[in-house]
Scaffold this active site. Structure first.
Site, PDB file in Angstrom:
ATOM      1  N   ASP A   1      -2.447  -7.298  -5.275  1.00  0.00           N
ATOM      2  CA  ASP A   1      -3.024  -6.057  -4.768  1.00  0.00           C
ATOM      3  C   ASP A   1      -3.579  -5.201  -5.899  1.00  0.00           C
ATOM      4  OD1 ASP A   1      -3.198  -5.375  -2.092  1.00  0.00           O
ATOM      5  OD2 ASP A   1      -1.035  -5.214  -1.891  1.00  0.00           O
TER       6      ASP A   1
ATOM      7  N   HIS B   1      -8.686  -0.818  -1.211  1.00  0.00           N
ATOM      8  CA  HIS B   1      -7.702  -1.900  -1.287  1.00  0.00           C
ATOM      9  C   HIS B   1      -8.491  -3.141  -1.704  1.00  0.00           C
ATOM     10  CE1 HIS B   1      -4.736   0.092   1.507  1.00  0.00           C
ATOM     11  NE2 HIS B   1      -5.844   0.605   2.018  1.00  0.00           N
TER      12      HIS B   1
ATOM     13  N   LYS C   1     -15.543  -3.088   5.041  1.00  0.00           N
ATOM     14  CA  LYS C   1     -14.956  -4.001   4.067  1.00  0.00           C
ATOM     15  C   LYS C   1     -15.932  -5.119   3.713  1.00  0.00           C
ATOM     16  CE  LYS C   1     -12.789  -7.006   7.539  1.00  0.00           C
ATOM     17  NZ  LYS C   1     -11.589  -7.780   7.897  1.00  0.00           N
TER      18      LYS C   1
ATOM     19  N   GLN D   1       1.219 -10.682  -3.267  1.00  0.00           N
ATOM     20  CA  GLN D   1      -0.185 -10.283  -3.188  1.00  0.00           C
ATOM     21  C   GLN D   1      -0.634  -9.720  -4.530  1.00  0.00           C
ATOM     22  OE1 GLN D   1      -0.066  -7.545   0.248  1.00  0.00           O
ATOM     23  NE2 GLN D   1      -1.550  -8.910   1.219  1.00  0.00           N
TER      24      GLN D   1
ATOM     25  N   CYS E   1       0.791  -1.237   0.000  1.00  0.00           N
ATOM     26  CA  CYS E   1       0.000   0.000   0.000  1.00  0.00           C
ATOM     27  C   CYS E   1       0.820   1.282   0.000  1.00  0.00           C
ATOM     28  CB  CYS E   1      -0.965   0.012   1.181  1.00  0.00           C
ATOM     29  SG  CYS E   1      -1.789  -1.564   1.459  1.00  0.00           S
TER      30      CYS E   1
ATOM     31  N   ARG F   1       6.812 -11.059   5.635  1.00  0.00           N
ATOM     32  CA  ARG F   1       6.308 -10.868   6.992  1.00  0.00           C
ATOM     33  C   ARG F   1       6.942 -11.912   7.898  1.00  0.00           C
ATOM     34  NH1 ARG F   1      -0.183  -9.930   5.708  1.00  0.00           N
ATOM     35  NH2 ARG F   1       0.136  -8.181   4.242  1.00  0.00           N
TER      36      ARG F   1
ATOM     37  N   HIS G   1      -5.093  -0.918  -5.884  1.00  0.00           N
ATOM     38  CA  HIS G   1      -5.570   0.263  -5.177  1.00  0.00           C
ATOM     39  C   HIS G   1      -6.345   1.098  -6.179  1.00  0.00           C
ATOM     40  CE1 HIS G   1      -1.944  -1.030  -2.873  1.00  0.00           C
ATOM     41  NE2 HIS G   1      -2.833  -0.945  -1.912  1.00  0.00           N
TER      42      HIS G   1
END
Length: 638
Positions: free
Chosen positions: A378, A505, A459, A376, A329, A358, A380
């Site tokens: 992802d 997201h 969400k 990921q 992000c 992580r 945005h």
């Protein structure tokens, strides 16, 4: 007079305080025997609870869904009681209900599954004894005194607020517990211990290591047997075993929790991402890429340094502290902010297959499902507030298209504003109404989780269902009112003033690694043609036919198929068997007859053999199947 109101609105009066057993006994013959607990004024309590004033009551019977957790909670106590009978030196800690069953942690000498028979036999004795389960409440100081020789229980009690502490007692066994529990141990009729593993106390690797014994329980032995069959099927589909058998990926001590993908694994990986890119281009996304290492100042600005530091890997470069990104992000914020945006530019749909790291505890690593390095998918989406509903709807439609390609059903869950959150009431109302409006337009049922949203916005979580009925939360759509504020993002509106964009997201696969693991188990390694790492293998029946096999294999390759030739000097039956074990969808055998006729003998994994298939017909049929991303090969050569 005490008035009891039942779910159907009827009432019954009692002259003095009563417990649940007494009330249930008056409903119908035998009803009370199947009651395991009751909901008293919407609070779940034991059947033995005394009712002193007017109340609404709903009985929980063995047929109600809430009953299963109560059963398994009691089964955990029965198991702990049996363990302590057999291993008096063991120190009990906690024993919660978990998905599919329960566990209990003990500080004790290591045991193995070979010891389960003896523990289960002792559990059966306790069940046969039908020991009453009694709730007791004592002041905190008395609770500490009772557990003066049990350090784990004392630690839990010391963390509780002052007041009464509840215990449950069955026979000689007493445990610190909130409850509720079954009326007696005789209800625990169908149970099975499943596995044992190590676990750290409170999940802290610096604390003592415990023995965690897992089990499950049902009210009916038939349901237990069905569940055990389900577990056996799940074991057969274990992506770690299939991944090794199909030579897809491996893990090595030199990089714990980080997958090494083999050539065949990369074929599967690329098939997934080729499809992902095709769908995202069609849906109006652009693809971006951001660095893996970013300065500490960025993570402080995003809030990760303060709230996520313990999960981040850090590195010092040129005397500046940086972090390997745990998520994409913040980099996406910098990309949006690099230039001035007009409302005419929006929405901006920026997608990234980002590699993130992580720091997960070694004890929770699990194949591709829980790793330390993963990608990921992802995206945005930066937009004006009035675009929320249409953009959410667009993501849901993309989710529908993509999941259906894999034969996956799914359900949706909407989570709303939590108690601790940022943003104004007006912002939350607009964001939540945008989500609900999109869901209503989309037309699918959804579960509402009040107060379970992220602190920065509501969400929608998307839970897929695999071939054997397991659900996995992969996709999510989150509205964010925090990062655009933290990074001072803006666009120029039609009033020529600066405005704050709303941001989404979203992920669909989630983690590419985890999604691949799910797909391996969903298909049990028998992938549809478009996903299969090797789609076609050609087996010449003798050495003289190897050049012909290579010739047709070259034609397959030029047609874009993933193929190989097995020209080893092994028997044909052995090579066919090995190709079947490798779950290659199409196994071709070529002999003199096929060479002279220009045809193929095609064997599929379901055991069918199609003789005399012209080579061009084969290439066209397989290419169409792959291009259409069909889930099966029905009628392929008819």
């Amino acid at each position: 007079m005490i008035n009891i109101t039942f779910p159907d609105g009827t009432t019954r009066a009692f002259e003095s305080p009563v417990d649940g057993f007494t009330v249930a006994a008056g409903i119908s013959d035998g009803f009370a025997r199947n009651c395991v607990a009751m909901e008293l004024n919407s609070r779940l309590v034991d059947m033995s609870t005394r009712i002193h004033e007017d109340a609404g009551i709903r009985f929980i019977t063995t047929k109600d869904p809430e009953a299963l957790d109560i059963l398994r909670h009691t089964a955990a106590h029965v198991m702990a009681q049996a363990v302590l009978r057999l291993y008096p030196e063991a120190r009990p800690t906690i024993g919660p209900v978990v998905a599919g069953g329960f566990y209990y942690d003990f500080e004790m000498e290591p045991i193995s599954e070979d010891d389960f028979g003896e523990i289960e036999a002792e559990m059966k004795k306790i069940v046969k004894e039908k020991q009453p389960i009694e709730r007791m409440e004592v002041p905190k100081d008395q609770a500490l005194a009772f557990y003066r020789d049990e350090p784990y229980k004392r630690e839990l009690i010391e963390e509780l607020e002052e007041g009464t502490i509840s215990f449950y007692k069955q026979g000689e066994f007493t445990d610190l517990c909130r409850g509720p529990h079954l009326p007696h141990t005789g209800f625990v009729r169908a149970f099975k211990l499943l596995r044992v593993s190590g676990a750290y106390w409170r999940g802290d690797s610096n604390r003592p290591q415990l023995q965690r014994i897992y089990g499950t329980a049902f009210f009916d032995k038939k349901e237990l047997n069905q569940y055990l069959e389900f577990l056996e099927e799940a074991r057969k589909r274990d992506h770690r075993k299939i991944g090794a058998a199909l030579d897809l990926f491996s893990f090595h001590e030199e990089a714990p929790g980080m997958a090494f993908f083999h050539p065949r694994g990369m074929e599967l990986w690329n098939a997934l991402l080729d499809y992902w890119r095709q769908e995202h281009r069609a849906a109006g996304y652009v693809e971006t890429k951001t660095p893996i290492i970013l300065h500490r100042s960025l993570w402080e600005q995003s809030g990760h340094w303060e709230n996520y530091r313990e999960n981040m890997y850090t590195v010092t470069i040129d005397e500046t502290e940086s972090a390997i990104k745990p998520m994409n992000c913040p980099g996406g914020m910098l990309l949006f902010k690099r230039r001035r945006h007009s409302y005419r530019d929006l929405p901006v749909r920026a997608a990234e297959i980002g590699l993130v790291h992580r720091h997960e505890l070694s004890g929770v690593l699990s194949g591709l499902f829980r790793v330390r390095a993963f990608h990921q998918d992802d995206a945005h989406i930066f937009m004006t507030p009035d675009m929320i509903e249409s953009e959410i709807l667009g993501v849901l439609q993309l989710v529908q298209r993509m999941y259906s390609t894999f034969g996956l059903g799914f359900h949706l869950e909407l989570s709303t504003r939590p108690e601790k959150s940022i943003g104004t009431d007006a912002q939350w109302e607009q964001a939540t109404s945008g989500l609900t409006g999109a869901l209503e337009t989309y037309g699918a049922d959804y579960k509402l989780n009040e107060g379970d949203g992220a602190f920065y916005g509501p969400k929608v979580d998307i839970h897929i269902k695999d071939a054997i009925g397991r659900t996995w939360q992969c996709g999510t759509i989150q509205l964010d009112m925090s990062l655009p504020e933290r990074f001072d993002l803006s666009y120029v509106g039609n009033d020529n003033e600066k405005h704050r964009p709303v941001m989404i997201h979203r992920v669909i696969f989630g983690s590419i690694e985890r999604f691949m693991g799910i797909m391996i188990e969903h298909f049990a390694g028998r992938f549809p043609l478009w996903l299969a790492p090797v789609q076609v293998v050609t087996l010449p029946i003798n050495d003289a036919l190897a050049p012909f096999a290579e010739e047709i294999n070259s034609r397959f390759f030029r047609a874009g198929l993933r193929t190989s030739v097995d020209d080893r000097t092994e028997s044909l039956n052995k090579k066919v068997r090995e190709a079947q074990l490798a779950k290659i969808p199409l196994i071709l055998t070529v002999g003199d007859r096929e060479k002279s006729a220009g045809t193929l003998a095609v064997r599929t994994l379901d055991g069918q053999v199609h003789h005399g298939v012209p080579i061009d017909t084969f290439i066209n049929a397989v290419s169409d199947n792959v291009q259409n991303r069909s889930l099966d090969m029905a009628g392929l050569f008819q």
